[in-house]
Scaffold this motif. Structure first.
Motif, PDB file in Angstrom:
ATOM      1  N   GLY A  71       0.784  -1.229   0.000  1.00  9.45           N
ATOM      2  CA  GLY A  71       0.000   0.000   0.000  1.00  9.45           C
ATOM      3  C   GLY A  71       0.811   1.272   0.000  1.00  9.45           C
ATOM      4  N   SER A  72       2.140   1.162  -0.007  1.00  6.34           N
ATOM      5  CA  SER A  72       2.928   2.395  -0.042  1.00  6.34           C
ATOM      6  C   SER A  72       2.862   3.062  -1.419  1.00  6.34           C
ATOM      7  N   VAL A  73       2.466   2.310  -2.439  1.00  7.90           N
ATOM      8  CA  VAL A  73       2.065   2.874  -3.723  1.00  7.90           C
ATOM      9  C   VAL A  73       0.605   2.489  -3.950  1.00  7.90           C
ATOM     10  N   GLU A  74      -0.246   3.492  -4.085  1.00 10.37           N
ATOM     11  CA  GLU A  74      -1.680   3.277  -4.273  1.00 10.37           C
ATOM     12  C   GLU A  74      -2.030   3.397  -5.753  1.00 10.37           C
ATOM     13  N   VAL A  75      -2.948   2.551  -6.210  1.00 10.75           N
ATOM     14  CA  VAL A  75      -3.473   2.647  -7.567  1.00 10.75           C
ATOM     15  C   VAL A  75      -4.801   3.400  -7.502  1.00 10.75           C
ATOM     16  N   VAL A  76      -4.868   4.555  -8.169  1.00 13.14           N
ATOM     17  CA  VAL A  76      -6.085   5.375  -8.211  1.00 13.14           C
ATOM     18  C   VAL A  76      -6.687   5.261  -9.603  1.00 13.14           C
ATOM     19  N   ASP A  77      -7.944   4.870  -9.667  1.00 10.86           N
ATOM     20  CA  ASP A  77      -8.623   4.732 -10.957  1.00 10.86           C
ATOM     21  C   ASP A  77      -9.141   6.103 -11.384  1.00 10.86           C
ATOM     22  N   LEU A  78      -8.692   6.569 -12.532  1.00 12.36           N
ATOM     23  CA  LEU A  78      -9.117   7.869 -13.068  1.00 12.36           C
ATOM     24  C   LEU A  78     -10.191   7.723 -14.137  1.00 12.36           C
ATOM     25  N   THR A  79     -10.761   6.517 -14.268  1.00 14.01           N
ATOM     26  CA  THR A  79     -11.659   6.189 -15.362  1.00 14.01           C
ATOM     27  C   THR A  79     -13.114   6.305 -14.937  1.00 14.01           C
ATOM     28  N   ALA A  80     -13.929   6.935 -15.772  1.00 18.02           N
ATOM     29  CA  ALA A  80     -15.369   6.986 -15.540  1.00 18.02           C
ATOM     30  C   ALA A  80     -15.992   5.648 -15.927  1.00 18.02           C
ATOM     31  N   PRO A  81     -16.940   5.105 -15.136  1.00 21.20           N
ATOM     32  CA  PRO A  81     -17.628   3.878 -15.536  1.00 21.20           C
ATOM     33  C   PRO A  81     -18.284   4.055 -16.903  1.00 21.20           C
ATOM     34  N   LEU A  82     -18.230   3.004 -17.718  1.00 17.51           N
ATOM     35  CA  LEU A  82     -18.730   3.072 -19.085  1.00 17.51           C
ATOM     36  C   LEU A  82     -20.050   2.318 -19.170  1.00 17.51           C
ATOM     37  N   SER A  83     -21.138   3.048 -19.439  1.00 14.19           N
ATOM     38  CA  SER A  83     -22.463   2.445 -19.505  1.00 14.19           C
ATOM     39  C   SER A  83     -23.328   3.260 -20.460  1.00 14.19           C
ATOM     40  N   GLU A  84     -24.576   2.848 -20.584  1.00 13.07           N
ATOM     41  CA  GLU A  84     -25.488   3.556 -21.493  1.00 13.07           C
ATOM     42  C   GLU A  84     -25.796   4.968 -21.014  1.00 13.07           C
ATOM     43  N   THR A  85     -25.486   5.282 -19.754  1.00 17.54           N
ATOM     44  CA  THR A  85     -25.728   6.628 -19.235  1.00 17.54           C
ATOM     45  C   THR A  85     -24.491   7.519 -19.296  1.00 17.54           C
ATOM     46  N   THR A  86     -23.361   7.001 -19.782  1.00 11.41           N
ATOM     47  CA  THR A  86     -22.143   7.804 -19.900  1.00 11.41           C
ATOM     48  C   THR A  86     -22.403   8.993 -20.821  1.00 11.41           C
ATOM     49  N   PRO A  87     -22.125  10.219 -20.393  1.00 13.14           N
ATOM     50  CA  PRO A  87     -22.365  11.378 -21.261  1.00 13.14           C
ATOM     51  C   PRO A  87     -21.516  11.335 -22.524  1.00 13.14           C
ATOM     52  N   VAL A  88     -22.098  11.788 -23.620  1.00 15.59           N
ATOM     53  CA  VAL A  88     -21.363  11.880 -24.878  1.00 15.59           C
ATOM     54  C   VAL A  88     -21.510  13.288 -25.442  1.00 15.59           C
ATOM     55  N   LEU A  89     -20.535  13.680 -26.235  1.00 11.32           N
ATOM     56  CA  LEU A  89     -20.538  14.988 -26.890  1.00 11.32           C
ATOM     57  C   LEU A  89     -21.738  15.114 -27.821  1.00 11.32           C
ATOM     58  N   GLN A  90     -22.326  16.306 -27.857  1.00 15.03           N
ATOM     59  CA  GLN A  90     -23.441  16.572 -28.771  1.00 15.03           C
ATOM     60  C   GLN A  90     -23.075  17.746 -29.671  1.00 15.03           C
ATOM     61  N   LEU A  91     -22.921  17.468 -30.969  1.00 12.43           N
ATOM     62  CA  LEU A  91     -22.628  18.508 -31.951  1.00 12.43           C
ATOM     63  C   LEU A  91     -23.914  18.951 -32.633  1.00 12.43           C
ATOM     64  N   PRO A  92     -24.012  20.230 -33.009  1.00 13.34           N
ATOM     65  CA  PRO A  92     -25.225  20.714 -33.667  1.00 13.34           C
ATOM     66  C   PRO A  92     -25.277  20.249 -35.127  1.00 13.34           C
ATOM     67  N   PRO A  93     -26.467  20.222 -35.717  1.00 18.36           N
ATOM     68  CA  PRO A  93     -26.577  19.898 -37.145  1.00 18.36           C
ATOM     69  C   PRO A  93     -25.742  20.879 -37.956  1.00 18.36           C
ATOM     70  N   PRO A  94     -25.174  20.442 -39.070  1.00 20.14           N
ATOM     71  CA  PRO A  94     -25.371  19.154 -39.742  1.00 20.14           C
ATOM     72  C   PRO A  94     -24.319  18.117 -39.375  1.00 20.14           C
ATOM     73  N   PHE A  95     -23.574  18.315 -38.265  1.00 20.83           N
ATOM     74  CA  PHE A  95     -22.468  17.434 -37.943  1.00 20.83           C
ATOM     75  C   PHE A  95     -22.960  16.099 -37.385  1.00 20.83           C
ATOM     76  N   ALA A  96     -22.226  15.030 -37.700  1.00 16.39           N
ATOM     77  CA  ALA A  96     -22.550  13.692 -37.202  1.00 16.39           C
ATOM     78  C   ALA A  96     -22.182  13.579 -35.731  1.00 16.39           C
ATOM     79  N   ASN A  97     -22.958  12.797 -35.001  1.00 16.55           N
ATOM     80  CA  ASN A  97     -22.692  12.558 -33.585  1.00 16.55           C
ATOM     81  C   ASN A  97     -22.403  11.092 -33.323  1.00 16.55           C
TER      82      ASN A  97
END
Length: 257
Positions: free
Chosen positions: A14-40
């Motif tokens: 434990g003198s070196v700790e592993v910290v998870d910097l990752t967001a859980p990945l699921s259907e509720t994970t936020p994604v970028l939203q671009l305005p039309p006419p750009f693809a999302n």
């Protein structure tokens, strides 16, 4: 004792700790939203193949659908027009995926102003206190935005004028790309650029300058509050997608306690 044996012993005690910097990945994970006419890109989704049933009596497994730039992910240089001749995500040198990190905390400023922009002066003041940015390492930019990641609307924070999320000023992005030895920049927001960066010159300057300089972006990080200003080592593990512009990634930090 070898260096690697010392590391494994430090992880075990434990003198070196592993910290998870990752967001859980699921259907509720936020994604970028671009305005039309750009693809999302699409949201992450699991598609069940079998679950201990007639489709596969002893096993559970799924197909997945997702975008390269969903959740905690790595931007490769080829992601942006300025880096079109650069590396795809499968070609990123493994030696660059394990690197030291500096953590610059602007969470108080972002709480007061969601459009807060990091300037060159802010970084230079930080270095006066904490020392130089690490050559071949990451600048991780803490804004406290990971506390919003459970809700797409709150995370994107958009109104009629567009999204309002903190980021990096254009001149600072250019300076980080051209005048420092960083391998890349990591953020807690949906992308490396500020919500209003579509109106900057150039638009989306973190993408334009950093990826154009052959550097990388890391987005939607969490738990940066658990890291010291200097001294952590970051391990980035993207999928080696041939021809890929980026990939969801597991991002871990090693912290000496």
């Amino acid at each position: 004792m070898s260096v690697l044996a010392q590391l494994t012993a430090a992880l075990a005690d434990g003198s070196v700790e592993v910290v998870d910097l990752t967001a859980p990945l699921s259907e509720t994970t936020p994604v970028l939203q671009l305005p039309p006419p750009f693809a999302n890109t699409q949201h992450f989704a699991l598609h069940e193949l079998s679950r201990y049933d007639e489709r596969g009596p002893a096993w559970y497994w799924n197909d997945i659908t997702t975008g390269e730039h969903t959740g905690t992910h790595l931007d490769a240089p080829i992601h942006w027009a300025t880096g079109r001749d650069g590396l795809d995500v499968s070609a990123v040198p493994p030696s660059q995926l394990i690197a030291p990190a500096a953590v610059l905390d602007a969470s108080a400023e972002a709480a007061a102003d969601p459009d807060f922009l990091l300037q060159i002066d802010h970084v230079q003041e930080w270095t006066k206190t904490h020392g130089p940015l690490p050559d071949g390492g990451w600048l991780l930019y803490r804004t406290g935005w990971d506390t919003r990641s459970g809700d797409q609307e709150d995370f994107l924070n958009a109104d009629d004028s567009g999204p309002h999320t903190p980021g990096i000023a254009g001149e600072c992005a250019r300076w980080l790309a051209e005048e420092t030895g960083l391998v890349g920049v990591g953020v807690e927001t949906v992308g490396t650029d500020a919500g209003a960066a579509h109106g900057f010159d150039p638009p989306f300057p973190c993408h334009a300058h950093l990826l154009g300089a052959g550097k990388y972006g890391l987005t939607q990080l969490q738990n940066l509050r658990l890291l010291p200003a200097q001294g952590a080592v970051v391990v980035v593990a993207p999928l080696p997608i041939v021809g890929g512009s980026g990939s969801p990634a597991r991002v871990l930090a090693l912290v000496e306690r």
